[in-house]
Structures are given as C-alpha cells and as structure tokens.
Design a protein around this motif. Structure first.
Motif, PDB file in Angstrom:
ATOM      1  N   LEU A  86       0.838  -1.204   0.000  1.00 15.81           N
ATOM      2  CA  LEU A  86       0.000   0.000   0.000  1.00 15.81           C
ATOM      3  C   LEU A  86       0.871   1.250   0.000  1.00 15.81           C
ATOM      4  CD1 LEU A  86      -2.812  -0.924   2.589  1.00 15.81           C
ATOM      5  CD2 LEU A  86      -2.916  -1.072   0.105  1.00 15.81           C
ATOM      6  N   ARG A 101      -4.591   7.167   1.096  1.00 14.89           N
ATOM      7  CA  ARG A 101      -4.022   7.121   2.455  1.00 14.89           C
ATOM      8  C   ARG A 101      -5.102   7.247   3.506  1.00 14.89           C
ATOM      9  NH1 ARG A 101       1.675  10.465   2.184  1.00 14.89           N
ATOM     10  NH2 ARG A 101       1.973   9.913   0.017  1.00 14.89           N
ATOM     11  N   THR A 102      -6.012   8.200   3.266  1.00 14.31           N
ATOM     12  CA  THR A 102      -7.111   8.425   4.209  1.00 14.31           C
ATOM     13  C   THR A 102      -7.943   7.161   4.402  1.00 14.31           C
ATOM     14  OG1 THR A 102      -7.194  10.672   3.384  1.00 14.31           O
ATOM     15  CG2 THR A 102      -9.060   9.939   4.695  1.00 14.31           C
ATOM     16  N   PHE A 104      -7.153   3.865   3.594  1.00 14.03           N
ATOM     17  CA  PHE A 104      -6.442   2.710   4.146  1.00 14.03           C
ATOM     18  C   PHE A 104      -6.204   2.836   5.647  1.00 14.03           C
ATOM     19  CE2 PHE A 104      -4.595   2.217  -0.334  1.00 14.03           C
ATOM     20  CZ  PHE A 104      -5.560   1.280  -0.674  1.00 14.03           C
ATOM     21  N   PHE A 105      -6.047   4.071   6.103  1.00 11.33           N
ATOM     22  CA  PHE A 105      -5.764   4.249   7.528  1.00 11.33           C
ATOM     23  C   PHE A 105      -7.013   4.181   8.406  1.00 11.33           C
ATOM     24  CE2 PHE A 105      -5.028   6.740  11.372  1.00 11.33           C
ATOM     25  CZ  PHE A 105      -3.967   6.022  11.891  1.00 11.33           C
ATOM     26  N   SER A 162      -2.812  -2.912   8.384  1.00 10.49           N
ATOM     27  CA  SER A 162      -1.988  -2.597   7.211  1.00 10.49           C
ATOM     28  C   SER A 162      -1.876  -1.095   6.982  1.00 10.49           C
ATOM     29  CB  SER A 162      -2.588  -3.242   5.965  1.00 10.49           C
ATOM     30  OG  SER A 162      -2.597  -4.625   6.121  1.00 10.49           O
ATOM     31  N   TYR A 164      -1.938   1.269   9.171  1.00 12.54           N
ATOM     32  CA  TYR A 164      -1.048   1.852  10.177  1.00 12.54           C
ATOM     33  C   TYR A 164       0.407   1.635   9.773  1.00 12.54           C
ATOM     34  CZ  TYR A 164       0.492   3.101  14.890  1.00 12.54           C
ATOM     35  OH  TYR A 164       1.085   3.711  15.952  1.00 12.54           O
ATOM     36  N   ILE A 167       1.633   3.798   6.939  1.00 12.34           N
ATOM     37  CA  ILE A 167       2.070   5.146   7.319  1.00 12.34           C
ATOM     38  C   ILE A 167       3.564   5.148   7.675  1.00 12.34           C
ATOM     39  CG2 ILE A 167       1.760   7.007   9.028  1.00 12.34           C
ATOM     40  CD1 ILE A 167      -0.667   6.889   7.394  1.00 12.34           C
ATOM     41  N   ILE A 168       3.991   4.099   8.383  1.00 10.70           N
ATOM     42  CA  ILE A 168       5.404   4.008   8.769  1.00 10.70           C
ATOM     43  C   ILE A 168       6.283   3.846   7.526  1.00 10.70           C
ATOM     44  CG2 ILE A 168       7.101   2.635  10.029  1.00 10.70           C
ATOM     45  CD1 ILE A 168       4.732   1.850  11.894  1.00 10.70           C
ATOM     46  N   ALA A 171       6.657   7.088   5.566  1.00  7.38           N
ATOM     47  CA  ALA A 171       7.610   8.038   6.152  1.00  7.38           C
ATOM     48  C   ALA A 171       9.035   7.717   5.698  1.00  7.38           C
ATOM     49  CB  ALA A 171       7.504   7.998   7.666  1.00  7.38           C
ATOM     50  N   TYR A 172       9.369   6.438   5.641  1.00  5.31           N
ATOM     51  CA  TYR A 172      10.726   6.058   5.236  1.00  5.31           C
ATOM     52  C   TYR A 172      10.903   6.136   3.718  1.00  5.31           C
ATOM     53  CZ  TYR A 172      11.949   4.656   9.948  1.00  5.31           C
ATOM     54  OH  TYR A 172      12.227   4.667  11.289  1.00  5.31           O
TER      55      TYR A 172
ATOM     56  N   TRP B  20     -11.225  -2.069   0.908  1.00  9.48           N
ATOM     57  CA  TRP B  20     -11.023  -1.610   2.285  1.00  9.48           C
ATOM     58  C   TRP B  20     -12.308  -0.998   2.862  1.00  9.48           C
ATOM     59  CZ3 TRP B  20      -6.609  -3.862   1.848  1.00  9.48           C
ATOM     60  CH2 TRP B  20      -5.733  -3.916   2.927  1.00  9.48           C
ATOM     61  N   TYR B 254     -12.249  12.459  12.065  1.00  7.84           N
ATOM     62  CA  TYR B 254     -11.152  12.091  11.167  1.00  7.84           C
ATOM     63  C   TYR B 254     -11.139  12.975   9.926  1.00  7.84           C
ATOM     64  CZ  TYR B 254      -8.195   8.965   8.313  1.00  7.84           C
ATOM     65  OH  TYR B 254      -7.210   8.426   7.535  1.00  7.84           O
ATOM     66  N   GLN B 258      -7.824  14.962   9.419  1.00  6.69           N
ATOM     67  CA  GLN B 258      -7.048  13.845   8.874  1.00  6.69           C
ATOM     68  C   GLN B 258      -5.577  14.182   8.643  1.00  6.69           C
ATOM     69  OE1 GLN B 258      -7.755  12.895   4.817  1.00  6.69           O
ATOM     70  NE2 GLN B 258      -9.505  14.251   4.688  1.00  6.69           N
ATOM     71  N   ILE B 262      -2.826  11.818  10.444  1.00  9.72           N
ATOM     72  CA  ILE B 262      -1.862  10.986   9.716  1.00  9.72           C
ATOM     73  C   ILE B 262      -0.438  11.456   9.985  1.00  9.72           C
ATOM     74  CG2 ILE B 262      -1.084  10.302   7.401  1.00  9.72           C
ATOM     75  CD1 ILE B 262      -3.877   9.766   6.653  1.00  9.72           C
ATOM     76  N   ILE B 265       0.498  10.316  13.536  1.00  5.01           N
ATOM     77  CA  ILE B 265       0.792   8.889  13.614  1.00  5.01           C
ATOM     78  C   ILE B 265       2.188   8.604  13.067  1.00  5.01           C
ATOM     79  CG2 ILE B 265       0.147   6.606  12.734  1.00  5.01           C
ATOM     80  CD1 ILE B 265      -1.853   7.608  14.730  1.00  5.01           C
ATOM     81  N   SER B 266       2.536   9.249  11.934  1.00  2.94           N
ATOM     82  CA  SER B 266       3.840   8.928  11.364  1.00  2.94           C
ATOM     83  C   SER B 266       4.973   9.489  12.238  1.00  2.94           C
ATOM     84  CB  SER B 266       3.960   9.377   9.909  1.00  2.94           C
ATOM     85  OG  SER B 266       3.899  10.760   9.810  1.00  2.94           O
ATOM     86  N   ALA B 269       5.289   7.056  15.102  1.00  6.29           N
ATOM     87  CA  ALA B 269       5.769   5.728  14.752  1.00  6.29           C
ATOM     88  C   ALA B 269       7.248   5.723  14.403  1.00  6.29           C
ATOM     89  CB  ALA B 269       4.963   5.188  13.578  1.00  6.29           C
ATOM     90  N   VAL B 270       7.703   6.832  13.807  1.00  9.37           N
ATOM     91  CA  VAL B 270       9.065   6.853  13.298  1.00  9.37           C
ATOM     92  C   VAL B 270      10.069   7.129  14.414  1.00  9.37           C
ATOM     93  CG1 VAL B 270      10.604   8.073  11.726  1.00  9.37           C
ATOM     94  CG2 VAL B 270       8.332   7.442  10.981  1.00  9.37           C
TER      95      VAL B 270
END
Lengths: 286, 271
Positions: A86, A101-102, A104-105, A162, A164, A167-168, A171-172, B20, B254, B258, B262, B265-266, B269-270
C-alpha cells in the motif's frame, strides 16, 4: 536543572507517581502473587514455583499460546506485505494518493471491539449469504470452526493494521533520495531492481519498527479476539491475553492467572528485544 | 516508478480502497434494513432508508450519556497526560544526572510490559482504596500513557537549545514559567502527536474501563457496545445501527483533522 532543586521533583512527581502505582508496584506485587495460592480473597501463603510448573501442563494455556504464536507469525507476514505494498502504491505519485491514504488508515481509528463486531457480521451473515448465492459451501458457518476462526482473526487484523504500517513505510519511503532512483534508472535498472537494491535496503529501519509493532500488537490482542470469536468454538481460537483474563476473573484463580501473566510478560519482552536487536544489525547506515 | 505504470497502479489503488471500504458499506447498507429484508439479500441497497433501527439503537445504547462519558474520560485523561508528561520530560531532559537517566530508562522500559501482567494486582490495589471510579481510571491512563508520551516529548526537548531556558531565566522567569511560557509553546507539534495517539487509544479502550468503571451510568462507548451485543445477539439490524452510531463521531473527527492525524501517527511511529 539539578536534582537538588525542588522544582525537578515537582515536575517529575505526577508522572512518576502514576507510573509507580499503576505499573511498577502492580508488576512487583504480581510477581509475588504468582508464587502464592491467592484466589482474590485469601491465600495460605507461599507455594514456590507450583503455579509455574502447573501452567506448562495446562492444555488451555499452552493451546492459547500456540494459537497466539501461529497468529502472530501469519499476521506479521501479511500485515507487512500489505502495508509495504500500500505504501508503494500511494507514494508512486498517482492522483488519488491522498485519498487512498485516508481510506487505508481509517480502520485504525475505530476500536478493536467495534471492528470485531463488524467483521462478525460479515463472516457470519454476508459470507453465508454469498455462499448460498453461489453454492459455495465453504463460506457457511465461518467463525464456527477453529480454522476459519483463525483466518477470520487474521483477515480482521490485516485489514485494520496494514494502513497503520503503511504510514510508517511511507515516512521512510519519502526519505529515499530521488536522485539515487533517477541515477539508477538512467543506468538501466528495472523497477524491480530499484526496489530490490535501493529502496529495500534504505527502508530497512521501517521493517524494524513495523515488525516490532505488529509482533507486539498481535501478541497482546484481546478486544478483537473477544468480539469476533469470543474464543470459540470451545476456546479453540482463544489467545493468551484472553486465556489469562478468564483464568483470573471467570475461574477466580488469581495467583495462577498471575503466573501466566508473568510468563506472558517474559515472552513479549524477550521477543521484542531479540527482534529489535537482530533487525538493527541488518540496517544500512546512510 | 516509471510513467507507463502510473495508470495501472492508480486503478489497483482504487480497487483496494473499495475493498477496504466494503465492510463499512455492508454495515451501513444493512443498518437500514428490517430483519426480514436483511434475510432475503444482504448485499443490495435497502428498499427504503428506514430510520427505525437507528431510533431504537440510539435509545438502547443510551447514546447521549454514553458518548459524554467517553468524551469526559478521554479529554481529561489526554489533557492530564500531555501536561504531566511534557513537564516530566522537561525535567528529565534538562538534568544531566544519573538518576534522570535511570528514570527515563524506567519510563521507556515500561512500554514492554503488557497490560495483562499488571491487571490483576492493579484492580486489587485500586479496589481496596476505593478508586475504581472515573478519577481512578484517569490516573491509570496517566500511568500507562506517560511512557510513550515522555519518550516522544524527550526526543523533541533534547533538540531545543538550553540558551532559550537561560534567556527566559535572565528575564526573570521561574522554572515553571520558563517551561509554561517558553518551552511548552515550542513543543506544539509533538504535543499534537501525543494528543492524537492517546486520544485514539483511550477513546477505543475496552479492557481497562470494563475492569474499573463498569457501573451503569458511567459506561463508555466500547463498554456499552459490548453489553448491547450480549442483549441483542442475532438482532443484526439493531446491532448494525448501533455500530454505525458509534463510528460516526470518529469518522467525522477524522475528516476534519485527517492531515494532523496521519502526520501525528507517522511522527509517533518513526521516533
């Protein structure tokens, strides 16, 4: 700021007090309880390692542990596969990127308990209805067997997590230098080669983070387990968190449940630390 | 990816997005149907958008009071976590002593402890001192939430130069004023992240409220939802309306926030 200052202690006090009373003291007491025969009301005292010896012979606990391990392995693979896919899709500069993105999250915002109930409806009502329509018998009675219950939980968790993990990875992925990819392209690298030799090594730290998160989340799963299958049929889809809860509050075997909880803590901590250690070694420095 | 792949990727993305969204579609579509109508065809749109299920579910869930309970606990807990974690992280990051390193390590290490390992003694202790109530649960959320929050604040604080603190001190601020008027405003982006992460977790939490505030009248949305399902097993038309009602506030929030969510969260998480 020096630790001699009164303000240092005042600033630290509320959080430290809360952590102590909510986590540290209960953990210490819990370890003590696990060596007694306390049932919630009274206890005749210290019984040594008896609870720990018993739990290794306890079929319900060992089954729950094994089920959790299988679930965690399958979930980690699927969630990371979907999460990474994704992320590749939404970072490929397509028009609908933001909208995707909106979407899937979205499941991550809703509690596991509610998500479990939604999927219970899908697996029981929708699946059997589709099965009837197309004459597929395998779709009948989902969640009523151990095997379909297992896959029900896997599907629910993959759908939820998935986004969540995506998103990680995003970022990378966004920090991979564009010039590097362009240079590779000019040199004639195919999209697959660019993925294999440039993107994957550079996003390795993301795998560390997301594997850690999926692993600990799968291991500690409770709400989804409770609302999707309730552990049934015959406790065969019961995971460790739920098994501990039942031992404590349905069977009132507090000390015994606590011994299971201590073993659970050791397993979670050991896996998390080992996994982070090995993944860190594999990462490349930029 | 090269240009020639763009179109197929876009189509694939949209198909996946539909997949989804399908659970939500199925939930909403069927929430308008009567019990009989749902039985004949679960996939089709309802014959009429009947609101009866919603009226009944709304009343049965006691939704206004349940929603306010959830709101109160979440807002107060998140505010408490933000204030006390940021100030604790500030003290830890501005002190170079060994004891600060130890405290910081304890806070971070506590993240490895699963809730089940402390659950039984926690409920016993708080039960003995009569704290199985709203005040108790907010205090517990501070305890469980402080680890990650302090970790996140600490990371940002290490990057804020001490000269800022010194300048404010010379201007006559005491330690608390330095933090509140100078440092806390600079922390705003990470505060948003900490706020979002804790809000999502606390709003949706089921297990802790089920052990601490399980009395009638104090129940939060997940708690009430659980009992609702016990009483209405197999009454899917009502149950689905109830689930939809519970989700609407979250989805509305949301769509308004949003970008922050988002991003938050990133960031979280990072780190």
């Amino acid at each position: 700021m020096r630790t001699k200052d009164i303000s240092y202690w005042l600033f630290l006090a509320p959080a430290l007090l809360a952590l102590s009373l909510v986590v540290i003291v209960p953990l210490a007491m819990g370890i003590y309880y696990s060596f007694t025969d306390w049932n919630g009301i009274d206890s005749s005292g210290f019984i040594g390692f008896q609870n720990y010896i018993d739990l290794f012979k306890d079929k319900a606990f060992m089954d729950a542990l094994w089920f959790t391990v299988k679930f965690a392995i399958v979930s980690i693979i699927l969630i990371n596969f979907f999460g990474f896919s994704l992320a590749l899709i939404v970072t490929s500069k397509i028009k609908s990127s933001k909208f995707l993105r909106t979407i899937f999250f979205m499941p991550n915002l809703i509690g596991g308990l509610i998500l479990g109930f939604i999927w219970q409806f899908i697996f029981t009502e929708i699946f059997s209805s589709i099965g009837e329509m197309f004459g597929i018998e395998n779709l009948q009675g989902w969640l009523s067997t151990t095997n379909t219950g297992f896959w029900g939980l896997v599907i629910l968790m993959s759908w939820q997590m998935s986004g969540y993990i995506m998103i990680i990875y995003i970022a990378y992925l966004e920090s991979v230098p564009g010039e590097l990819l362009e240079a590779a392209q000019i040199d004639g690298a195919s999209p697959f080669q660019r993925l294999r030799y440039i993107i994957l090594p550079l996003v390795a730290p993301a795998f560390t983070v997301s594997m850690f998160l999926t692993l600990s989340n799968s291991f500690k799963l409770y709400d989804q387990n409770l609302s999707l299958t309730g552990g049934g049929p015959f406790d065969s889809t019961q995971m460790v968190a739920m098994e501990i809860f039942k031992t404590a509050f349905s069977a009132n075997q507090m000390a015994y449940a606590q011994a299971k909880a201590v073993v659970f803590f050791i397993i979670v901590a050991a896996i998390s630390l080992t996994q982070v250690y090995f993944n860190k070694k594999k990462e490349v420095e930029m | 990816m090269g240009k020639k792949y763009k179109f197929p990727i876009e189509i694939l993305g949209i198909l996946l997005a539909l997949l989804w969204l399908s659970p939500f579609y199925l939930m909403i579509v069927n929430s308008f149907k009567t019990k009989k109508e749902m039985f004949t065809d679960v996939l089709r749109l309802p014959a009429a958008f009947n609101l009866d299920n919603y009226k009944e579910a709304f009343t049965e869930l006691d939704f206004v009071s349940t929603f306010l309970n959830s709101l109160l606990i979440t807002v107060v807990s998140v505010a408490v976590i933000i204030i006390f974690s940021s100030i604790a992280a500030y003290a830890l990051s501005r002190s170079k002593s060994k004891i600060s390193t130890v405290f910081f390590f304890i806070f971070v290490a506590a993240m490895l402890i699963p809730f089940q390992s402390v659950m039984i003694p926690l409920v016993t202790i708080f039960g003995k001192v009569g704290m199985l109530n709203r005040f108790g649960i907010i205090f517990m959320y501070l305890g469980f939430g402080s680890s990650l929050s302090i970790f996140l604040f600490h990371g940002t604080l290490s990057g804020i130069p001490r000269s800022l603190d010194e300048a404010a001190t010379i201007d006559g601020c005491n330690k608390f004023q330095v933090f509140w008027y100078v440092i806390f405003p600079v922390l705003k982006p990470i505060t948003v992240t900490v706020g979002i992460l804790n809000t999502i977790w606390i709003w949706n939490d089921y297990l802790l409220p089920s052990l601490v505030i399980n009395q009638e009248g104090m129940q939060t949305i997940p708690l009430r939802m659980f009992f609702f399902f016990g009483e209405y097993t197999k009454q899917w038309h009502l149950a689905l309306a109830g689930l939809t009602i519970a989700i609407i506030p979250v989805i509305v929030a949301y769509f308004f926030a949003q970008r922050e969510i988002i991003k938050g969260i990133s960031e979280g998480a990072v780190k």
